[in-house]
Motif scaffolding. Sequence first.
Motif, mmCIF file in Angstrom:
data_model
loop_
_atom_site.group_PDB
_atom_site.id
_atom_site.type_symbol
_atom_site.label_atom_id
_atom_site.label_comp_id
_atom_site.label_asym_id
_atom_site.label_seq_id
_atom_site.Cartn_x
_atom_site.Cartn_y
_atom_site.Cartn_z
ATOM 1 N N ASP A 112 -2.634 48.125 -10.933
ATOM 2 C CA ASP A 112 -3.165 47.826 -12.206
ATOM 3 C C ASP A 112 -2.924 47.809 -12.826
ATOM 4 O O ASP A 112 -2.362 48.189 -14.230
ATOM 5 C CB ASP A 112 -3.500 49.672 -12.392
ATOM 6 C CG ASP A 112 -4.663 49.914 -13.533
ATOM 7 O OD1 ASP A 112 -5.734 48.468 -13.293
ATOM 8 O OD2 ASP A 112 -4.694 50.677 -15.129
ATOM 9 N N TRP A 113 -1.765 46.636 -12.446
ATOM 10 C CA TRP A 113 -0.601 45.558 -13.730
ATOM 11 C C TRP A 113 0.106 46.316 -14.353
ATOM 12 O O TRP A 113 0.527 45.745 -15.584
ATOM 13 C CB TRP A 113 -1.933 45.188 -14.628
ATOM 14 C CG TRP A 113 -2.860 44.410 -14.018
ATOM 15 C CD1 TRP A 113 -4.078 44.562 -13.630
ATOM 16 C CD2 TRP A 113 -2.753 42.916 -13.140
ATOM 17 N NE1 TRP A 113 -4.859 43.522 -12.635
ATOM 18 C CE2 TRP A 113 -3.966 42.821 -12.442
ATOM 19 C CE3 TRP A 113 -2.170 42.166 -13.228
ATOM 20 C CZ2 TRP A 113 -4.354 41.683 -11.702
ATOM 21 C CZ3 TRP A 113 -1.699 41.447 -12.038
ATOM 22 C CH2 TRP A 113 -2.877 40.213 -11.813
ATOM 23 N N ARG A 114 0.284 47.136 -14.059
ATOM 24 C CA ARG A 114 1.606 48.321 -14.359
ATOM 25 C C ARG A 114 1.118 48.938 -15.669
ATOM 26 O O ARG A 114 2.589 49.187 -16.980
ATOM 27 C CB ARG A 114 3.066 48.052 -14.711
ATOM 28 C CG ARG A 114 3.240 47.011 -13.357
ATOM 29 C CD ARG A 114 4.221 46.705 -13.966
ATOM 30 N NE ARG A 114 5.447 46.137 -12.619
ATOM 31 C CZ ARG A 114 5.895 44.507 -12.041
ATOM 32 N NH1 ARG A 114 4.706 43.402 -12.747
ATOM 33 N NH2 ARG A 114 6.176 44.707 -10.945
ATOM 34 N N ARG A 115 0.401 49.119 -16.040
ATOM 35 C CA ARG A 115 -0.511 49.815 -17.450
ATOM 36 C C ARG A 115 -0.794 51.319 -17.042
ATOM 37 O O ARG A 115 -0.590 52.069 -16.117
ATOM 38 C CB ARG A 115 -2.139 49.567 -17.326
ATOM 39 C CG ARG A 115 -2.348 47.730 -17.733
ATOM 40 C CD ARG A 115 -3.555 47.095 -17.960
ATOM 41 N NE ARG A 115 -4.552 47.084 -16.582
ATOM 42 C CZ ARG A 115 -5.184 47.222 -16.328
ATOM 43 N NH1 ARG A 115 -6.087 46.328 -17.385
ATOM 44 N NH2 ARG A 115 -5.907 47.324 -14.702
ATOM 45 N N LEU A 116 -0.264 52.091 -18.306
ATOM 46 C CA LEU A 116 -0.172 53.581 -18.629
ATOM 47 C C LEU A 116 -1.336 53.807 -19.426
ATOM 48 O O LEU A 116 -1.558 53.212 -20.282
ATOM 49 C CB LEU A 116 0.939 53.851 -18.909
ATOM 50 C CG LEU A 116 2.074 53.190 -18.355
ATOM 51 C CD1 LEU A 116 3.627 53.822 -19.255
ATOM 52 C CD2 LEU A 116 2.478 54.137 -17.015
#
Length: 353
Positions: free
Chosen positions: A215-219
Amino acid sequence: MTKAFYKCDPFNFVPLTRTPWAGTQISQLKRKFFPQYENKIPEQIGESWEVSTDAQFSSKIEISSNASIYLKELLATNPQAILGESAFHKYGVHFPLLLKWLEASDLLSVQLHPANNNPMLKNNECGKPEAWLVFNVINNGFVYLGFKESLSQEEIIRCLKNDELDKCLHKYFPKKQDYISVPPGCVHAIGPGVFVAEPQYVLPQKIGKTWRISDWRRLYNEQGQKSASGKPRELHVEESLSSINWNLLRGRDLEKLLIRQVENGKAFYGNENNPFAVQIFNGVGDYEYSHLIPNTFSLFTVWSGAVTLSTSQETLHLKGGESGFICADTQFTQVKIDSEGAISFFGLNDFYT
């Protein structure tokens, strides 16, 4: 008595907590054709479930000017006439064909859908082949489809495990009316600015499974917004790696296999990589539509202008942002399109299933 066709409530939107990457194109189109219902249409919409018997996002069906029922309730009244005999005997009171609209302002997670026979699926899960019919592309939008040609399997696995997706995924810049097959085992992701209709095959009483590789390192916070103090979404790296179809072609060769440009009036009936037959009509004039798959239902969705469907006994007026279905008992449908009208029809080719 079953009617020839039904249209669904056009405001069946998934909340931002589930689609934090949501874009604005669906909202703009719906607001253009339904200005009186602006309060029902969020500014950002990631997914609009246009035709669905899903338990959480079931479509409502207009049965009169002031009354509606859920699609599953309608199906129960006369499923053979609506679905067709063979579809009813196989699926019961259920549409095996789910139709969504989807558009993003950010990259979707990198995903893979398993095949129905995958041993890691739970009892309430099934595989989920899908396809993308491209309605519009803005800002040089792109998709990821499969892998680059020059890499070994070991190099690809290393990139996936290290979250270095750009190094291994093949990028494609779609055009309007591209029809992109996404079979099980094909790693994929939709990029920003690409607005598609997405047919999916889902079994009754099952949830079509999506496994996220990255998830593209998203938070995200609890409201589905990006936040440095938020939490990541769940990933399924090992499940995905064990389910990739390594026999698929790569790069441009994969494009030739899975992507076709749909021409006005010409039908695609599906193949081993795509069970979703499709036909588009988008030029001013009068056309005739018969079910892409004989003796079964068809779905339709209008993404521009005004379209009229009619039989000798019934007429249905449609505009951009409306979707629905034609019952299996309806053999031939006249299609009248104004200068800006555009409609697509979908059918489920059961040879795949």
